[in-house]
Enzyme design. Structure first.
Site, PDB file in Angstrom:
ATOM      1  N   ASP A 110     -14.775  -4.521  -2.469  1.00 55.68           N
ATOM      2  CA  ASP A 110     -15.999  -3.850  -2.021  1.00 55.68           C
ATOM      3  C   ASP A 110     -16.920  -3.476  -3.174  1.00 55.68           C
ATOM      4  O   ASP A 110     -18.037  -3.013  -2.947  1.00 55.68           O
ATOM      5  CB  ASP A 110     -15.658  -2.574  -1.245  1.00 55.68           C
ATOM      6  CG  ASP A 110     -14.962  -2.858   0.075  1.00 55.68           C
ATOM      7  OD1 ASP A 110     -14.978  -4.020   0.515  1.00 55.68           O
ATOM      8  OD2 ASP A 110     -14.406  -1.915   0.662  1.00 55.68           O
ATOM      9  N   THR A 155      -4.576   2.854  -5.990  1.00 52.25           N
ATOM     10  CA  THR A 155      -3.771   2.417  -7.132  1.00 52.25           C
ATOM     11  C   THR A 155      -4.115   3.223  -8.377  1.00 52.25           C
ATOM     12  O   THR A 155      -3.231   3.628  -9.142  1.00 52.25           O
ATOM     13  CB  THR A 155      -4.020   0.919  -7.401  1.00 52.25           C
ATOM     14  OG1 THR A 155      -3.763   0.180  -6.205  1.00 52.25           O
ATOM     15  CG2 THR A 155      -3.133   0.411  -8.520  1.00 52.25           C
ATOM     16  N   GLU A 186     -17.794  -3.219   7.651  1.00 51.85           N
ATOM     17  CA  GLU A 186     -16.764  -2.587   8.485  1.00 51.85           C
ATOM     18  C   GLU A 186     -16.882  -1.074   8.581  1.00 51.85           C
ATOM     19  O   GLU A 186     -16.434  -0.478   9.561  1.00 51.85           O
ATOM     20  CB  GLU A 186     -15.363  -2.953   7.970  1.00 51.85           C
ATOM     21  CG  GLU A 186     -15.076  -2.455   6.560  1.00 51.85           C
ATOM     22  CD  GLU A 186     -13.683  -2.830   6.068  1.00 51.85           C
ATOM     23  OE1 GLU A 186     -12.714  -2.655   6.814  1.00 51.85           O
ATOM     24  OE2 GLU A 186     -13.595  -3.306   4.917  1.00 51.85           O
ATOM     25  N   ARG A 196       0.844  -1.196   0.000  1.00 57.40           N
ATOM     26  CA  ARG A 196       0.000   0.000   0.000  1.00 57.40           C
ATOM     27  C   ARG A 196       0.876   1.242   0.000  1.00 57.40           C
ATOM     28  O   ARG A 196       2.025   1.197   0.403  1.00 57.40           O
ATOM     29  CB  ARG A 196      -0.911   0.013   1.232  1.00 57.40           C
ATOM     30  CG  ARG A 196      -1.933  -1.105   1.281  1.00 57.40           C
ATOM     31  CD  ARG A 196      -2.879  -0.913   2.453  1.00 57.40           C
ATOM     32  NE  ARG A 196      -3.837  -2.008   2.566  1.00 57.40           N
ATOM     33  CZ  ARG A 196      -4.994  -2.065   1.931  1.00 57.40           C
ATOM     34  NH1 ARG A 196      -5.328  -1.078   1.096  1.00 57.40           N
ATOM     35  NH2 ARG A 196      -5.819  -3.079   2.092  1.00 57.40           N
ATOM     36  N   ARG A 254     -10.780 -12.653   1.460  1.00 56.81           N
ATOM     37  CA  ARG A 254     -10.037 -11.949   0.401  1.00 56.81           C
ATOM     38  C   ARG A 254      -8.865 -12.765  -0.137  1.00 56.81           C
ATOM     39  O   ARG A 254      -8.289 -12.400  -1.163  1.00 56.81           O
ATOM     40  CB  ARG A 254      -9.538 -10.600   0.912  1.00 56.81           C
ATOM     41  CG  ARG A 254      -8.389 -10.653   1.882  1.00 56.81           C
ATOM     42  CD  ARG A 254      -7.969  -9.269   2.299  1.00 56.81           C
ATOM     43  NE  ARG A 254      -6.630  -9.248   2.875  1.00 56.81           N
ATOM     44  CZ  ARG A 254      -5.957  -8.142   3.147  1.00 56.81           C
ATOM     45  NH1 ARG A 254      -6.485  -6.973   2.885  1.00 56.81           N
ATOM     46  NH2 ARG A 254      -4.748  -8.201   3.650  1.00 56.81           N
ATOM     47  N   MET A 279     -16.326  -7.105   4.905  1.00 60.09           N
ATOM     48  CA  MET A 279     -15.655  -5.961   4.289  1.00 60.09           C
ATOM     49  C   MET A 279     -16.687  -4.963   3.766  1.00 60.09           C
ATOM     50  O   MET A 279     -17.820  -5.340   3.469  1.00 60.09           O
ATOM     51  CB  MET A 279     -14.753  -6.407   3.152  1.00 60.09           C
ATOM     52  CG  MET A 279     -13.601  -7.312   3.587  1.00 60.09           C
ATOM     53  SD  MET A 279     -14.103  -9.004   3.761  1.00 60.09           S
ATOM     54  CE  MET A 279     -14.210  -9.490   2.062  1.00 60.09           C
ATOM     55  N   GLY A 280     -16.236  -3.713   3.630  1.00 62.25           N
ATOM     56  CA  GLY A 280     -17.108  -2.659   3.122  1.00 62.25           C
ATOM     57  C   GLY A 280     -16.850  -1.360   3.843  1.00 62.25           C
ATOM     58  O   GLY A 280     -17.567  -1.013   4.767  1.00 62.25           O
ATOM     59  N   ARG A 281     -15.802  -0.647   3.423  1.00 64.54           N
ATOM     60  CA  ARG A 281     -15.413   0.586   4.112  1.00 64.54           C
ATOM     61  C   ARG A 281     -16.445   1.694   3.916  1.00 64.54           C
ATOM     62  O   ARG A 281     -16.894   2.305   4.878  1.00 64.54           O
ATOM     63  CB  ARG A 281     -14.051   1.076   3.611  1.00 64.54           C
ATOM     64  CG  ARG A 281     -12.877   0.187   3.983  1.00 64.54           C
ATOM     65  CD  ARG A 281     -11.585   0.791   3.465  1.00 64.54           C
ATOM     66  NE  ARG A 281     -11.385   2.139   3.971  1.00 64.54           N
ATOM     67  CZ  ARG A 281     -10.849   2.433   5.149  1.00 64.54           C
ATOM     68  NH1 ARG A 281     -10.465   1.466   5.955  1.00 64.54           N
ATOM     69  NH2 ARG A 281     -10.702   3.684   5.513  1.00 64.54           N
ATOM     70  N   TYR A 335     -10.031 -11.642   6.308  1.00 67.61           N
ATOM     71  CA  TYR A 335      -8.760 -12.028   5.698  1.00 67.61           C
ATOM     72  C   TYR A 335      -8.862 -13.366   4.983  1.00 67.61           C
ATOM     73  O   TYR A 335      -8.184 -13.605   3.983  1.00 67.61           O
ATOM     74  CB  TYR A 335      -7.654 -12.053   6.749  1.00 67.61           C
ATOM     75  CG  TYR A 335      -7.210 -10.671   7.155  1.00 67.61           C
ATOM     76  CD1 TYR A 335      -6.417  -9.888   6.325  1.00 67.61           C
ATOM     77  CD2 TYR A 335      -7.607 -10.112   8.373  1.00 67.61           C
ATOM     78  CE1 TYR A 335      -6.028  -8.610   6.665  1.00 67.61           C
ATOM     79  CE2 TYR A 335      -7.224  -8.826   8.731  1.00 67.61           C
ATOM     80  CZ  TYR A 335      -6.432  -8.086   7.883  1.00 67.61           C
ATOM     81  OH  TYR A 335      -6.063  -6.819   8.225  1.00 67.61           O
TER      82      TYR A 335
END
Length: 446
Positions: A212, A184, A311, A156, A368, A255-257, A365
């Protein structure tokens, strides 16, 4: 559609195409041979006839994307091309499938002989990292689609754009495929602008990777289908845990910011979820209308409950510090809503002397890191092939999108302009409400 500025879907090019494509595709309809795609071909953006009619009545052009696909003529001479592939950000099912598709497509379709694999994300595009690229061949990538993750590694965070362009120029790399999400893509845009400033003929093509499914103007990103399919299996097991105890409560964090697509799709697919909490839909905790009151009613009536929380949900429930922390990719660090909800549920029922048994599961984790399912594998391959066609035709500063079941060319500027999120007033969220039976609003009105 009218509440935000009209996006610009114009795609950059390096210049006019100078070479005949080696693919030798047809331009004749009805001859049972695959056709090349004309540069003038467009994919319409509006989904509904009413939206098209509104544009037409107002005398406006109907917004559309450039169609993806192989061109009759190409910009690069395949025998001269050196290409590179880089994977960035978090892991996602299908990364290795995209890499394999790119390597095999370039090798067998366009006869490109030199393909580099950049190690550990943008870090590998900086000389001082001392990370020498891998030379990728069809033999080297033959079995990688059976594995999760990425054979190239990932990282990252940004790197100095000038140094990355120096790296590409020094090695004579003319095409760079960047596989990653919002951060990215922003890096790829910076690379494109620096390359353009120097007057170099280097194409930068993005392949959107976001588990996501939150890239704007992209209907579906690879790995998403696998992710919510595996999440659905987790929910089936969590439901069994909840039913296995008197007043059993299972809480699963997914997951899902900023976008709750995995939580929403998995909840509907499971058919056993009773509450789904996502970032797009606000909720309160306390009675009379809050989530805990609805949960209490469910427990007293059915004696078990399955809760899914994305999340990024409920971040407004936390006391905010004066300094906002970010991760290496520049994303705001989220509070742990899963543990927060678990503790609030435990305390609420304890205060009311209602015994419950809580099970808390966070499979993020694991989800993904699994290999892609067959549907995602096919989608990855098609994304890779369309990315190659775009690059060879001299497109740059763009990503391969997917809209109304067609592949598109989408400028990076449009893709990173905002995030794709669930619209609580459209059918996906209605399906969640109908499936879970949860209240339409869990907010205490003033």
């Amino acid at each position: 559609m009218n509440s935000t500025p009209t996006p610009d879907f114009t795609v950059r090019t390096l210049g006019p195409c100078r070479y005949k494509s080696p693919l030798q595709l047809s331009r004749i309809m009805g001859d049972y041979a695959p056709n090349s795609v004309a540069d003038s071909e467009r994919i319409v953006y509006p989904r509904r006839l009413s939206e098209i009619k509104t544009c037409s009545d107002a005398g406006r052009d109907i917004l559309s994307f450039e169609a993806a696909g192989p061109r009759e003529c190409i910009f690069f001479n395949p025998s001269d091309v050196k290409a590179a592939i880089v994977t960035c950000g978090g892991l996602c099912p299908g990364l290795n499938d995209v890499i394999k598709g790119l390597v095999r497509g370039m090798t067998y379709q366009y006869k490109i002989k030199t393909i580099y694999g950049i190690l550990y994300g943008y870090q590998g595009l900086v000389e001082r990292s001392m990370l020498e690229p891998l030379l990728l061949t069809p033999e080297r990538v033959e079995t990688i689609s059976n594995e999760g993750g990425t054979i190239l590694g990932s990282s990252r965070g940004p790197q100095p754009v000038e140094e990355m362009v120096d790296f590409l120029a020094k090695r004579g790399i003319q095409i760079l495929f960047t596989i990653g999400g919002d951060g990215t893509l922003r890096g790829a845009l910076a690379l494109t602008e620096e390359i353009q400033r120097r007057g170099l003929d280097i194409a930068v093509i993005g392949i959107p990777k976001t588990i996501d499914n939150d890239i704007m103007y992209v209907e579906k990103s690879f790995g998403f289908e696998t992710a919510y399919s595996i999440a659905t299996q987790v929910l089936q097991s969590a439901h069994a845990e909840a039913k296995g105890a008197y007043n059993g409560v299972a809480i699963v964090k997914l997951m899902g910011r900023q976008s709750g697509f995995i939580a929403a799709n998995a909840s509907v697919a499971s058919g056993e979820v009773n509450f789904t909490l996502v970032p797009e839909v606000p909720f309160d905790l306390q009675p009379p209308q809050g989530f805990l009151a609805a949960l209490e009613e469910r427990i007293l009536r059915r004696h078990h409950a399955l809760i899914v929380v994305a999340e990024g949900a409920g971040q407004d429930l936390f006391a905010k510090e004066s300094i906002t922390q970010t991760d290496a990719s520049g994303n705001i660090k989220l509070e742990d809503i899963g543990l927060f909800v678990r503790d609030k549920v435990s305390r609420y029922f304890q205060e009311r002397a209602i015994p419950i048994s809580i099970k808390y599961i966070d499979p993020s984790y694991y989800i993904r890191s699994v290999p892609a399912n067959p549907s995602d594998k096919m989608f990855c391959l098609r994304l890779a092939h369309n990315a190659i066609h775009a690059a060879m035709a001299g497109r740059t500063g763009m990503l391969v999108g997917y809209w109304n079941s067609d592949f598109t060319h989408l400028p990076i500027e449009a893709a990173v302009s905002r995030r794709n999120t669930i619209d609580p007033e459209e059918d996906l969220w209605l399906s969640v409400l109908e499936s879970t039976g949860q209240p339409h609003r869990m907010v205490n009105m003033p």
